[in-house]
Design a protein around this motif. Structure first.
Motif, PDB file in Angstrom:
ATOM      1  N   ASN A 265      48.728 -91.567 -17.142  1.00 13.75           N
ATOM      2  CA  ASN A 265      49.470 -92.735 -17.330  1.00 13.75           C
ATOM      3  C   ASN A 265      49.886 -93.394 -16.078  1.00 13.75           C
ATOM      4  O   ASN A 265      49.912 -94.634 -15.975  1.00 13.75           O
ATOM      5  N   ARG A 266      50.436 -92.356 -15.209  1.00  8.14           N
ATOM      6  CA  ARG A 266      50.939 -92.829 -13.723  1.00  8.14           C
ATOM      7  C   ARG A 266      49.827 -93.112 -12.917  1.00  8.14           C
ATOM      8  O   ARG A 266      50.116 -93.761 -12.004  1.00  8.14           O
ATOM      9  N   ALA A 267      48.714 -92.589 -12.982  1.00  8.52           N
ATOM     10  CA  ALA A 267      47.606 -92.696 -12.059  1.00  8.52           C
ATOM     11  C   ALA A 267      46.961 -93.957 -11.901  1.00  8.52           C
ATOM     12  O   ALA A 267      47.197 -94.903 -12.916  1.00  8.52           O
ATOM     13  N   THR A 268      46.554 -94.223 -10.619  1.00  5.42           N
ATOM     14  CA  THR A 268      45.912 -95.638 -10.552  1.00  5.42           C
ATOM     15  C   THR A 268      44.304 -95.424 -10.973  1.00  5.42           C
ATOM     16  O   THR A 268      43.925 -96.358 -11.785  1.00  5.42           O
ATOM     17  N   LEU A 269      43.703 -94.156 -10.726  1.00  5.19           N
ATOM     18  CA  LEU A 269      42.516 -93.918 -11.143  1.00  5.19           C
ATOM     19  C   LEU A 269      42.333 -92.247 -11.202  1.00  5.19           C
ATOM     20  O   LEU A 269      43.138 -91.829 -10.786  1.00  5.19           O
ATOM     21  N   ILE A 270      41.212 -92.137 -12.039  1.00  3.36           N
ATOM     22  CA  ILE A 270      40.955 -90.571 -12.258  1.00  3.36           C
ATOM     23  C   ILE A 270      39.749 -90.328 -11.681  1.00  3.36           C
ATOM     24  O   ILE A 270      38.563 -91.053 -11.984  1.00  3.36           O
ATOM     25  N   ILE A 271      39.384 -89.044 -10.939  1.00  2.00           N
ATOM     26  CA  ILE A 271      38.455 -88.592 -10.515  1.00  2.00           C
ATOM     27  C   ILE A 271      38.027 -87.285 -11.387  1.00  2.00           C
ATOM     28  O   ILE A 271      38.867 -86.285 -11.144  1.00  2.00           O
TER      29      ILE A 271
END
Length: 357
Positions: A265-271
């Motif tokens: 939820n805090r991340a800008t994007l996920i890899i």
């Protein structure tokens, strides 16, 4: 499966027993504690250095003993793990009906992901009830000859679990504050890139290429990379060798479910190469770059919430840069609708099972 276990607690016509193999002991226990699931049977099959064949054999033997004792009318399995296939096969040998939750996912390539693609295909052959998360999954099953009468499109229970957890975080200020303190080392003025990786097909050069991409991305200076590193030595050793001590990159232990949801939820994007993350992140409005060559969740790609980037260093860097530097592109991915359900999959499955019994 946790929200489904919870749904069955309120179904008076069905008696439910929970069995775990503990294929991944440490990760399992944290999930059981978080969702307050108390297994009736715990096979504890995990052993250091055992092969997949050894683990599967132990699971088959242990599950057969459980089925002999409990004599269920229906065995529910979920997903594409070796435990899932072993449970379905054990039930088939005992002539017990199988219900497959998250049925119909396919890449069409038995080698990617391995062994998951085979596990889910073989489970479909053995199952009577197929709980498909999406219309695409239903079509996959139809093409393989599964009768329409045995396919139920329900959405995915992983979305049920996620939405319940997000609500819990929103309402529980104390827990939210504790998580903020736990991750106080993160700089709030920098955008967070959350990374996960565990797929066997990426072990070796693929994973090393992903790490090289993360090194290049961290040099931007306006982002931080957070990587909860899987416990498998084939993941842990190269990741720590290549990324340990690098400024802007934080390597941490695998996280329990609640803190991982907080980080998503805090991340800008996920890899990630995780199938579950491809379903969860869209519900949070987070773009996912999928470090695989194919995915059994094409709905995320078609909806625009995820994009396949493989393990190429240049491709990963290019796509991360685009999302970070092009607000319009980021908004397209972050605002795409989640194709994997509305949070009521468990209730639907429970109602179907209750009616069938």
């Amino acid at each position: 499966m946790a929200p489904l276990v919870e749904a069955f607690k309120n179904e008076t016509t069905v008696e439910t027993k929970v069995c775990v193999t503990a294929q991944h002991r440490q990760m399992l226990d944290s999930m059981l504690a978080f969702f307050d699931v108390r297994p009736d049977y715990d096979l504890d099959v995990m052993a250091p250095g055992q092969t997949l064949l050894e683990m599967t054999g132990k699971a088959l033997s242990g599950l057969d003993a459980v089925l002999t004792e409990s004599r269920p009318d229906l065995v529910l399995v979920q997903g594409d793990t070796s435990t899932t296939f072993a449970a379905a096969l054990s039930a088939h040998y005992r002539q017990i009906d199988v219900g497959h939750v998250e049925a119909g996912l396919r890449t069409g390539n038995l080698s990617a992901p391995w062994p998951e693609e085979a596990n889910r295909r073989l489970t479909s052959v053995l199952a009577r009830y197929h709980f498909a998360p999406t219309l695409n999954a239903r079509e996959n099953l139809r093409r393989e000859g599964v009768s329409d009468a045995n396919i139920h499109v329900t959405g995915n229970t992983v979305v049920d679990a996620l939405l319940n957890t997000v609500a819990r975080l929103r309402e529980d200020g104390q827990t939210r504050n504790e998580l903020e303190r736990r991750f106080a080392f993160l700089n709030p003025s920098k955008r967070l890139i959350l990374v996960t990786g565990h797929r066997r097909e990426n072990h070796g050069m693929g994973l090393e290429s992903v790490c090289q991409a993360l090194l290049e991305i961290a040099q931007r200076g306006d982002v931080e990379v957070l990587f909860p590193v899987h416990l498998n030595p084939k993941v842990k050793q190269p990741v720590h060798r290549l990324l340990g001590g690098v400024p802007g990159i934080f390597l941490i232990d695998p996280q329990d479910y609640l803190p991982f949801v907080y980080l998503m939820n805090r991340a800008t994007l996920i890899i990630s190469d995780s199938g579950g993350v491809q379903e969860e992140a869209p519900a949070l409005g987070k773009p996912v770059l999928v470090t695989r060559e194919s995915t059994e969740r094409p709905e995320a790609i078609e909806a625009g919430t995820a994009r396949i980037v493989g393990t190429s260093q240049s491709t990963i860097v290019r796509e991360v840069t685009r999302l970070l530097d092009e607000p319009a592109d980021y908004m397209v991915m972050s605002r795409a609708a989640n194709p994997y359900g509305d949070g009521d999959a468990s209730r639907r499955i429970c109602n179907i099972v209750a009616s069938a019994c």
